[in-house]
Design a protein around this motif. Sequence first.
Motif, short mmCIF file in Angstrom:
data_model
loop_
_atom_site.label_atom_id
_atom_site.label_comp_id
_atom_site.label_asym_id
_atom_site.label_seq_id
_atom_site.Cartn_x
_atom_site.Cartn_y
_atom_site.Cartn_z
N PHE A 1 0.83 -1.20 0.00
CA PHE A 1 0.00 0.00 0.00
C PHE A 1 0.87 1.26 0.00
N LEU B 1 2.58 1.78 -3.44
CA LEU B 1 1.65 2.22 -4.48
C LEU B 1 1.22 3.67 -4.27
N TYR C 1 -0.61 6.43 -6.84
CA TYR C 1 -1.94 5.85 -7.00
C TYR C 1 -2.85 6.26 -5.83
N GLY D 1 -7.23 2.41 -4.85
CA GLY D 1 -6.46 1.54 -5.73
C GLY D 1 -5.31 0.88 -4.98
N SER D 2 -4.61 1.67 -4.17
CA SER D 2 -3.48 1.14 -3.40
C SER D 2 -3.95 0.13 -2.36
N GLY E 1 -4.52 -3.00 -4.17
CA GLY E 1 -3.24 -3.59 -4.55
C GLY E 1 -2.57 -4.30 -3.39
N CYS F 1 -4.20 -2.69 -8.80
CA CYS F 1 -4.41 -1.32 -8.30
C CYS F 1 -4.84 -0.40 -9.44
#
Length: 813
Positions: free
Chosen positions: A134, A137, A142, A146-147, A150, A405
């Motif tokens: 996290f 990202l 991002y 999204g993170s 991911g 992500c």
Amino acid sequence: MAQPREKSRQVLDSANTPAALPAPRFAFGWASLVYALCTLSLAYPALAGRFLVSPHSDQYIAGYAFREFAASTLRATGHFPLWNPYLFGGMPFVAAMHGDIFYPTFLLRMVMPTDVAMTWGFIIHIFLSGLFTFGFLRAIGYTFYGSLIGGIAYMMSGQIASYVSPGHDGKLFVSALFPLALWLLYRGIRGGKNWTWGAFALIIGLCVLSPHPQLLQYTLLACGSYALFLAFATLEGVSLPRALAIRRLAAALGSVVVGLAIGAVQYLPVREYVSWSPRAGGLADYQTATSYAWNPEELLNVYLPQFSGMFDNYWGRNGIHLHSDYVGVVVLVLAGAAFIGLRSDPRRKHIVFWSAALIVSLLWSLGSSTPFYHIPYAIVPGTKYFRAPATIFFVGTLAIALLACVGAERFLERRVSSKYLLGWLVAGGIIAFLASVGGLTSIAESFVDERLFDRVLANRSALFLGAWRSFFFLALAVGLGFATLRGKISGRAVAWSLAALMVIDLWTIERLYWMFSPPAKVIYASDPIVEMLKSEAQPIRVLPLQLAQSAEPDPFLTGDALMIHRIRNVLGYHGNQLGRYHAAPGELTNDLTGTNTGGDRLVSPNVLALTNTKYFLTNIAELPFFPNATLVKGAVRNASGDTVYLYRLSAENPYSWVTPVAVKAPDEQVLATVLNPRFDVRRAALFDTSANVAVSKDVQTLPPPLVIGTSVSHYEAGRVMIDLNAPAPQGSSLMVSENYYPGWKATVDGKTARIGRADYSLIGVELPQGARSVELIFTSPAYERGKVITWVAIAVGVLMLGAGIWRDRRRFA
């Protein structure tokens, strides 16, 4: 200077594209909470004191014994053990590697029971793998949601979450630290943060101390590639000046050097040990080096984990398959969506780089199935010492997490087309249909070894249910996509729904790999046979022989459970023991115990004598093929549930003995001689030609054995005191049934004595005339040097971190 992250975040300019969702307050805290809940969804039995091991786990078979021994020694003496006398005739504890000796998880074992500490070591690193992903990202630009997705895709993937099943904690440690290392590289190279170089050095040091050299190698290769990309690529329209890029790359390289130095306490002894290990010349051949690769026919497991069979139903070429290849249906749908609108994506170069990393890691994982692996095998140092090229796919898993992500952001931007969603639905439907009509089973039958054909048939129902399970989650993901496109639900609801759906999808598979057992005090409990062996007044060894099939592996017969009770095992479970004593099949060593020769060398009278074997421990009631063995205990039901029996050999096979003469000879002649049943090991000590000892010249006839007896007055790991019941004659030697390794020192009657490798693998001590007592102590100069280097390197890393923080504060003040 690289552009700050906040300015690099751009919202697509489209009337139909909703604005990016803002991150919630305390975003890092919310992410931490989500990852903690994800972790606990798998790990909750640990809250009741359960032990995270299964009967097939390396931790159950051996890992607990290693860590319990180290922890108890550290608590009792204040220092780490340097010698392990309980397995394979003895071996150096640090140099031969016994798990996470120096990794910070050893501190957990100082404050809680070893089994509890091991369990939470896994749990903590699963959590950290998500959190660090996290953070990485977010750092490269991002959005929060999204993170967040991911991080879930990485931490709950089969590649990461199923490390607990085979008990591969070292792999998990490196895999968890990998996204943190990338995060720091980005901050240092693109953001110009000086503090990152000290932090990066410390993280590389932790990877070195994990200690998993294979994943360390992959981490360094991936980090090096990413550093070059960050330094020379134009990202978000910003290029670094060439001189600045080179300076920052130099800083990264300097950090790696400091990080490697942090691992000196582990790897200086390991480097010294290489020539003594079973893999001294590397693995036997290319085929051995590519064993445990990811076979092409098993790639469907990323969508349908039941295809090649799970656990006992596994029919693939690797023989065992204790981990999961499952990437996740929802993850795959999102990862594919990352390529929608790629050209207009301001971070497309990141996507391209990590897509390339995914392809390379996949080709590498496939091993000999493609010509690609010949390249790293030929040019990457150390590759010839490693098996299991599939272990590199943690890099590919992080790449997939990044793509997931990006794909999640595409969903939230409503840029995923209905055709894309329908395409996935059709593909999933075809797979489910093929599973229903037996098509996938027929495909499996075309690949399977005929000896495993029954497993394919046994897997049919699981394959059918698995295909429809995958289709169910696919349909939910596609339905959520259509609802998003039509604006039926809010963006925040879509984000949390995607995250929840991904978690449930992955949890339904990965939970099967989180197998818990009762506490260690239960599963390794003592029994009457163990107590009888512990009552022996003199050091002895036990040869466990599992002669009848057991339902599950029994660590008392095939593992290291005897070590937990401080009982010396002729063999055991390790993998990096001294090669002259015991080598695994396929390794380039001719060993004393005869692994690679077949036959009955291990139970020949001379080998039994040299190995101090006093007892056989087995799970059959009679040993007619060992007429000199007498049943002394049994039947006894041990902690593993097996009924076992203890047999005592008629020969004494003492721990030490005095020989009247000593001679030197090449290894080949020594091994042939000690294996010759006509040779009496009590009549001569056969030293290696390089041993610094005085020997008899021109010996034509061996004198008879001496009547001098020996007894051990003190025995602990790495320190032995032996008394002779009569003065030693001139020219005699003391043979000790403990493996020789540089670092053993001997004193005779308080004076330094000469020592060397004798009888192929054991300790031989030159005795002056009249000698009555001998003390042996194991030391490790390489460990002592490494310890100093490690502390200095840690101090340098901390100073780099502190100086970097100071410089950054001054620069931005």
